[in-house]
Design a protein around this motif. Structure first.
Motif, PDB file in Angstrom:
ATOM      1  N   THR A 147      10.327  -4.770  24.280  1.00  0.00           N
ATOM      2  CA  THR A 147      11.643  -4.240  24.639  1.00  0.00           C
ATOM      3  C   THR A 147      11.883  -2.955  23.866  1.00  0.00           C
ATOM      4  O   THR A 147      11.814  -2.950  22.635  1.00  0.00           O
ATOM      5  N   VAL A 148      12.147  -1.889  24.587  1.00  0.00           N
ATOM      6  CA  VAL A 148      12.470  -0.603  23.967  1.00  0.00           C
ATOM      7  C   VAL A 148      13.988  -0.513  23.816  1.00  0.00           C
ATOM      8  O   VAL A 148      14.729  -0.727  24.777  1.00  0.00           O
ATOM      9  N   ILE A 149      14.454  -0.218  22.599  1.00  0.00           N
ATOM     10  CA  ILE A 149      15.881  -0.020  22.343  1.00  0.00           C
ATOM     11  C   ILE A 149      16.118   1.444  22.015  1.00  0.00           C
ATOM     12  O   ILE A 149      15.510   1.991  21.097  1.00  0.00           O
ATOM     13  N   ILE A 150      17.007   2.081  22.786  1.00  0.00           N
ATOM     14  CA  ILE A 150      17.344   3.489  22.591  1.00  0.00           C
ATOM     15  C   ILE A 150      18.846   3.594  22.352  1.00  0.00           C
ATOM     16  O   ILE A 150      19.639   3.129  23.178  1.00  0.00           O
ATOM     17  N   LEU A 151      19.241   4.174  21.240  1.00  0.00           N
ATOM     18  CA  LEU A 151      20.653   4.422  20.949  1.00  0.00           C
ATOM     19  C   LEU A 151      21.018   5.825  21.434  1.00  0.00           C
ATOM     20  O   LEU A 151      20.271   6.773  21.198  1.00  0.00           O
ATOM     21  N   THR A 152      22.169   5.944  22.092  1.00  0.00           N
ATOM     22  CA  THR A 152      22.549   7.245  22.633  1.00  0.00           C
ATOM     23  C   THR A 152      23.991   7.610  22.318  1.00  0.00           C
ATOM     24  O   THR A 152      24.849   6.759  22.155  1.00  0.00           O
ATOM     25  N   LEU A 192       6.595   9.603   9.062  1.00  0.00           N
ATOM     26  CA  LEU A 192       6.196   8.216   9.293  1.00  0.00           C
ATOM     27  C   LEU A 192       7.386   7.265   9.249  1.00  0.00           C
ATOM     28  O   LEU A 192       8.263   7.403   8.398  1.00  0.00           O
ATOM     29  N   LYS A 193       7.407   6.301  10.171  1.00  0.00           N
ATOM     30  CA  LYS A 193       8.407   5.231  10.119  1.00  0.00           C
ATOM     31  C   LYS A 193       7.938   4.052  10.959  1.00  0.00           C
ATOM     32  O   LYS A 193       7.185   4.215  11.926  1.00  0.00           O
ATOM     33  N   ILE A 194       8.365   2.848  10.559  1.00  0.00           N
ATOM     34  CA  ILE A 194       8.104   1.659  11.361  1.00  0.00           C
ATOM     35  C   ILE A 194       8.984   1.723  12.601  1.00  0.00           C
ATOM     36  O   ILE A 194      10.201   1.877  12.504  1.00  0.00           O
ATOM     37  N   THR A 195       8.364   1.620  13.754  1.00  0.00           N
ATOM     38  CA  THR A 195       9.122   1.688  15.000  1.00  0.00           C
ATOM     39  C   THR A 195       8.933   0.458  15.877  1.00  0.00           C
ATOM     40  O   THR A 195       9.753   0.193  16.749  1.00  0.00           O
ATOM     41  N   ILE A 196       7.844  -0.270  15.681  1.00  0.00           N
ATOM     42  CA  ILE A 196       7.548  -1.444  16.504  1.00  0.00           C
ATOM     43  C   ILE A 196       7.417  -2.660  15.593  1.00  0.00           C
ATOM     44  O   ILE A 196       6.745  -2.602  14.559  1.00  0.00           O
ATOM     45  N   PHE A 197       8.065  -3.743  15.975  1.00  0.00           N
ATOM     46  CA  PHE A 197       7.994  -4.970  15.177  1.00  0.00           C
ATOM     47  C   PHE A 197       8.197  -6.179  16.080  1.00  0.00           C
ATOM     48  O   PHE A 197       8.754  -6.069  17.184  1.00  0.00           O
ATOM     49  N   LYS A 198       7.727  -7.330  15.606  1.00  0.00           N
ATOM     50  CA  LYS A 198       7.917  -8.563  16.364  1.00  0.00           C
ATOM     51  C   LYS A 198       9.373  -9.001  16.277  1.00  0.00           C
ATOM     52  O   LYS A 198       9.981  -8.947  15.200  1.00  0.00           O
ATOM     53  N   PHE A 199       9.909  -9.415  17.411  1.00  0.00           N
ATOM     54  CA  PHE A 199      11.304  -9.833  17.449  1.00  0.00           C
ATOM     55  C   PHE A 199      11.536 -10.986  16.466  1.00  0.00           C
ATOM     56  O   PHE A 199      10.780 -11.943  16.415  1.00  0.00           O
ATOM     57  N   GLY A 200      12.581 -10.856  15.661  1.00  0.00           N
ATOM     58  CA  GLY A 200      12.898 -11.860  14.645  1.00  0.00           C
ATOM     59  C   GLY A 200      12.245 -11.603  13.310  1.00  0.00           C
ATOM     60  O   GLY A 200      12.546 -12.296  12.337  1.00  0.00           O
ATOM     61  N   LYS A 201      11.364 -10.600  13.237  1.00  0.00           N
ATOM     62  CA  LYS A 201      10.643 -10.314  11.994  1.00  0.00           C
ATOM     63  C   LYS A 201      11.056  -8.994  11.350  1.00  0.00           C
ATOM     64  O   LYS A 201      10.531  -8.630  10.300  1.00  0.00           O
ATOM     65  N   TRP A 218       7.660  -8.150  21.242  1.00  0.00           N
ATOM     66  CA  TRP A 218       7.806  -6.964  20.413  1.00  0.00           C
ATOM     67  C   TRP A 218       9.096  -6.215  20.713  1.00  0.00           C
ATOM     68  O   TRP A 218       9.622  -6.279  21.831  1.00  0.00           O
ATOM     69  N   VAL A 219       9.592  -5.483  19.711  1.00  0.00           N
ATOM     70  CA  VAL A 219      10.730  -4.574  19.854  1.00  0.00           C
ATOM     71  C   VAL A 219      10.276  -3.181  19.426  1.00  0.00           C
ATOM     72  O   VAL A 219       9.557  -3.037  18.433  1.00  0.00           O
ATOM     73  N   PHE A 220      10.701  -2.178  20.173  1.00  0.00           N
ATOM     74  CA  PHE A 220      10.300  -0.794  19.921  1.00  0.00           C
ATOM     75  C   PHE A 220      11.560   0.052  19.793  1.00  0.00           C
ATOM     76  O   PHE A 220      12.296   0.223  20.748  1.00  0.00           O
ATOM     77  N   ARG A 221      11.841   0.554  18.588  1.00  0.00           N
ATOM     78  CA  ARG A 221      12.962   1.487  18.407  1.00  0.00           C
ATOM     79  C   ARG A 221      12.486   2.879  18.765  1.00  0.00           C
ATOM     80  O   ARG A 221      11.499   3.395  18.237  1.00  0.00           O
TER      81      ARG A 221
END
Length: 280
Positions: free
Chosen positions: A7-12, A136-145, A81-84
Motif C-alpha cells: 500500500t502506497v501512502i501519499i500525503l498531499t 537516505l530514508k526508510i520508506t518501505i516497511f511491513k505493516f505493523g512493524k 508492505w507499506v510504502f511512504r
C-alpha cells in the motif's frame, strides 16, 4: 503485470503540479494507493480522483509524523508492505523492479524495512554533491512493524522489530516548484525544527533510528547544536559547499548550499533565539 502486495501512502496539500507524476510511477505495480489530503485548495483532489485513487481527508495537519501515523491507523491497510511516498517523488523503472523483487524475497523473513536512496532535482538538474546525494530514508516497511517517531521535523520511520536493508536504485525527488515555494516551505520547516530542537533538549524525543539517519541525527542533535549560534550556519555552508564539493553542481549547487545554510539554518537559530527571548 502482477501487483506487489504493498500500500502506497501519499500525503498531499496543494500538490497539483506533482501528484500525477508521483501516482503514475506506482499505479501499475502496487496493490493499493491511498492519498491523505490535508485541505488542498488547488486541483490536487480532483486529479487524484480522476486517476482512480482513494482519497482520505484529515485536518488539521500538525506535522508529517502525526499525519502519516494517522494514515496507517485509519485507511484500512491489509497488505504485507507499506510504502511512504511524497507527492514530489517519482519511482524510476529500475527502482520499481528492485522493490518488486525485494518485497517478494523478504515477505516472510526478518527483514521489516527498506532504506531508499533519493536524488534531488533542483533548478533544472539533479544534485550530485554538497551532501545532497544520496539522501537516505526508510520508506518501505511491513505493516505493523513501523511508525514515524514523534517529532516535528527530521522525522523518520522507526522499526519495532526486524532489520532494514538498503535498496540500490534511486528515487527521484523533485523538491522544487519555484524559489518562492521553496523559501515558504523552508520557513515552515524552520518553525518545526525549532519545536523539535526544544523537544530534544528537554528529553522528549529519543528514538533510535537505522543506519545513516541515526548518524545524521546524532550529528545534528549532538554536535551541530553545540556549536555557537549563527556561526554554525556559516560552518554548515562551508561544509556543504566546499568540503562536500557542492560547487561541482555549479549555480544550482551554490544556491542550494546557501539556502540550506544561510537561509534555513540561520532562520532556525533566529527562531530559537526568539522563543528563548519571548517564552512563546
Amino acid at each position: 503485470m502482477v501487483k506487489t502486495d504493498i500500500t502506497v501512502i501519499i500525503l498531499t496539500k496543494n500538490e497539483q503540479l506533482n501528484i500525477s507524476r508521483c501516482i503514475d510511477s506506482v499505479k501499475d505495480w502496487c496493490e493499493r494507493i491511498v492519498v491523505v489530503d490535508s485541505g488542498s485548495t488547488d486541483r490536487t483532489v480532483e486529479i487524484v480522483e480522476n486517476l482512480g485513487v482513494e482519497v482520505y481527508h484529515h485536518v488539521p495537519f500538525v506535522d508529517y509524523a502525526k499525519q502519516f501515523n494517522w494514515a496507517i491507523d485509519n485507511t484500512n491497510i491489509n497488505t504485507k508492505w507499506v510504502f511512504r511516498l511524497d507527492a514530489d517523488e517519482c519511482v524510476t523503472n529500475e527502482l520499481k523492479n528492485e522493490i518488486m523483487v525485494e518485497c517478494e524475497k523478504h515477505k516472510d523473513d526478518e527483514v521489516t524495512g527498506m532504506m531508499m536512496r533519493f536524488k534531488i532535482f533542483f533548478l533544472g538538474k539533479f544534485l550530485k554533491h554538497g551532501g545532497a546525494y544520496p539522501f537516505l530514508k526508510i520508506t518501505i516497511f511491513k505493516f505493523g512493524k513501523g511508525r514515524f517517531e514523534d517529532r516535528s521535523m527530521g522525522e523518520h520511520i522507526v522499526l519495532s522489530e526486524g532489520k532494514c536493508i538498503d535498496l540500490k536504485e534511486d528515487c527521484e525527488h523533485y523538491d522544487f516548484k519555484n524559489l518562492n515555494a521553496f523559501i515558504d516551505k523552508h520557513n515552515w520547516y524552520a518553525t518545526r525544527e525549532v519545536a523539535d530542537y526544544f523537544a530534544v533538549r528537554d528529553g522528549r524525543v529519543n528514538a533510535v533510528l537505522d543506519g545513516q539517519p541515526e548518524k545524521a541525527k546524532k550529528l545534528r542533535d549532538g554536535l551541530y547544536y553545540r556549536l555557537p549560534r549563527y556561526t554554525r550556519a556559516k560552518l554548515y555552508y562551508w561544509y556543504k559547499f566546499y568540503f562536500k564539493m557542492g560547487f561541482l553542481d555549479g549555480e544550482a549547487g551554490r544556491i542550494w548550499a546557501f539556502l540550506q545554510a544561510y537561509f534555513y539554518r540561520f532562520v532556525v537559530d533566529a527562531k530559537i533565539y526568539e522563543k528563548e527571548l519571548t517564552g512563546g
